[in-house]
Design a protein around this motif. Structure first.
Motif, PDB file in Angstrom:
ATOM      1  N   LEU A 285       0.783  -1.163   0.102  1.00 37.11           N
ATOM      2  CA  LEU A 285       0.161   0.068   0.120  1.00 37.11           C
ATOM      3  C   LEU A 285       1.029   1.254   0.044  1.00 37.11           C
ATOM      4  N   TYR A 286       0.915   1.845  -1.038  1.00 35.35           N
ATOM      5  CA  TYR A 286       1.788   2.940  -1.320  1.00 35.35           C
ATOM      6  C   TYR A 286       1.152   4.354  -0.788  1.00 35.35           C
ATOM      7  N   VAL A 287       1.450   4.664   0.319  1.00 33.12           N
ATOM      8  CA  VAL A 287       0.468   5.962   0.963  1.00 33.12           C
ATOM      9  C   VAL A 287       1.566   6.855   1.512  1.00 33.12           C
ATOM     10  N   GLY A 288       1.430   8.182   1.081  1.00 30.75           N
ATOM     11  CA  GLY A 288       2.234   9.175   1.869  1.00 30.75           C
ATOM     12  C   GLY A 288       2.461  10.039   1.296  1.00 30.75           C
ATOM     13  N   SER A 289       3.292  11.043   1.261  1.00 29.44           N
ATOM     14  CA  SER A 289       3.810  12.209   0.703  1.00 29.44           C
ATOM     15  C   SER A 289       4.623  11.680  -0.238  1.00 29.44           C
ATOM     16  N   PRO A 290       4.623  12.551  -1.427  1.00 26.32           N
ATOM     17  CA  PRO A 290       5.415  12.280  -2.679  1.00 26.32           C
ATOM     18  C   PRO A 290       6.754  11.667  -2.436  1.00 26.32           C
ATOM     19  N   GLU A 291       7.662  12.084  -1.532  1.00 20.70           N
ATOM     20  CA  GLU A 291       8.754  11.624  -1.115  1.00 20.70           C
ATOM     21  C   GLU A 291       8.833  10.093  -0.657  1.00 20.70           C
ATOM     22  N   THR A 292       7.779   9.770   0.128  1.00 24.09           N
ATOM     23  CA  THR A 292       7.563   8.406   0.574  1.00 24.09           C
ATOM     24  C   THR A 292       7.157   7.573  -0.207  1.00 24.09           C
ATOM     25  N   VAL A 293       6.195   7.859  -1.012  1.00 21.23           N
ATOM     26  CA  VAL A 293       5.652   6.998  -2.074  1.00 21.23           C
ATOM     27  C   VAL A 293       6.724   6.718  -3.444  1.00 21.23           C
ATOM     28  N   ALA A 294       7.449   7.825  -3.466  1.00 16.95           N
ATOM     29  CA  ALA A 294       8.340   7.690  -4.498  1.00 16.95           C
ATOM     30  C   ALA A 294       9.661   6.614  -3.671  1.00 16.95           C
TER      31      ALA A 294
END
Length: 344
Positions: A285-294
């Protein structure tokens, strides 16, 4: 399929609510899905996939029509499905519809073929669920033959035979790009390799690294079958927002509503916040800010050696406005950052 890593977005056209929590009509959801696809093109996303369902919590039962509307308003984004339920459709009509989409989009159409994780289409179209495996196997065999766009003679048990038949319109590039969607069956992985279809792995739970054996099996099968090297795609759910906490707080109630509804049909326990946090931190589950997801996407690309990652950004009744922000951030911040991380 192009070169280098591609980063796409997928939606099932989930029936959503407005910001006040009022459910939208199916018609509004379809129109909003078109707007999301147009925005994805504008912010530089490589591909946009629309799923097919035949139930009241999803608004899209004819992805090719939705994709045609997006095609008429976009310039560069690849347009496909996530997935087309080939088992309950006719391979000839699927090929014709997507060849038509390819013409409208000037060569930007593709299709992902699957058996579907939902089964409502089978009784709807008068099919026996007892034929689940046979329907997909034979129809995939026919679709593979149609990709030559020449005369096709074919015989099976699920429809009348073809003798010297051709499909129209022909594509300008001579064939329609097609993937086979797989949820984790080794037999399905090998079958995709045997027919020379690129592989789309649906990873919707658990650690992504556990799918490394399937990616390796596919590459070995291609080699043993003297097939050329073909790309592998991963499709996983997620949601991007400005901060990690905002992303999680906005998503969780909609994630739970969607998971609990499906779970009640399939005998799963209700989704807990602990389950959610576990999937966000170490699962798929790819959830978070742009940096976290990237960072998380880049890690998955590295461990599986994939050629494309598609984020399934629609999640239950999440409002359109939040989905648009997620699409915007994915294209403008996540995708460039993933490429930067992989280059490093």
């Amino acid at each position: 399929m192009g070169t280098g890593l591609q980063l796409g977005l997928d939606t099932f056209g989930d029936v959503t609510v407005d910001l006040d929590g009022t459910p939208l009509s199916h018609a509004e959801v379809v129109r909003n899905t078109v707007e999301q696809g147009v925005l994805a093109d504008r912010v530089g996303v490589d591909a946009f996939g629309v799923g097919e369902h035949h139930r009241d919590d999803y608004a899209v039962s004819a992805p090719d029509i939705v994709l045609s509307a997006i095609a008429a308003r976009t310039e560069r984004i690849v347009l496909g499905t996530a997935v087309t339920v080939l088992s309950s459709d006719d391979p000839v009509r699927v090929y014709e519809r997507f060849a038509t989409l390819d013409a409208i989009s000037r060569g930007r159409a593709e299709v992902t073929l699957g058996r579907g994780s939902f089964t409502e289409s089978f009784p709807l179209f008068g099919l026996d669920l007892g034929d689940y495996e046979r329907l997909f196997s034979e129809k995939l065999d026919l679709f593979a033959a149609l990709r030559s766009e020449g005369e096709v003679s074919w015989e099976g048990t699920v429809r009348r035979p073809l003798v010297g038949a051709e499909v129209y319109p022909k594509t300008e590039r001579g064939s329609l790009p097609a993937w086979v969607g797989v949820g984790g069956s080794p037999e399905s992985v090998v079958r995709a390799a045997r027919y020379g279809f690129p592989l789309a792995l649906a990873i919707i739970g658990g650690e992504p690294a556990r799918f490394a054996p399937y990616a390796d099996l596919y590459r070995r099968a291609l080699d043993e079958l003297d097939q050329p090297t073909l790309p592998i795609l991963v499709h996983s759910p997620g949601f991007v927002f400005d901060t990690d906490e905002q992303a999680k707080e906005l998503l969780f109630p909609h994630f739970k509503a969607n998971r609990d509804r499906i779970g009640a049909e399939r005998g799963w326990p209700p989704a807990s916040r602990l389950d959610f946090e576990r999937e966000v931190s170490g699962g798929s589950l790819y959830v978070g800010s742009p940096e976290t997801v990237a960072q998380k996407i880049a890690a998955t690309v590295r461990v599986l050696g994939i050629d494309r990652f598609d984020l399934k950004y629609s999640n239950g009744p999440m409002p359109h406005e939040h989905l648009m922000r997620s699409v915007e951030l994915y294209g403008t911040e996540v995708a460039p950052r993933v490429r930067e991380l992989l280059a490093d």
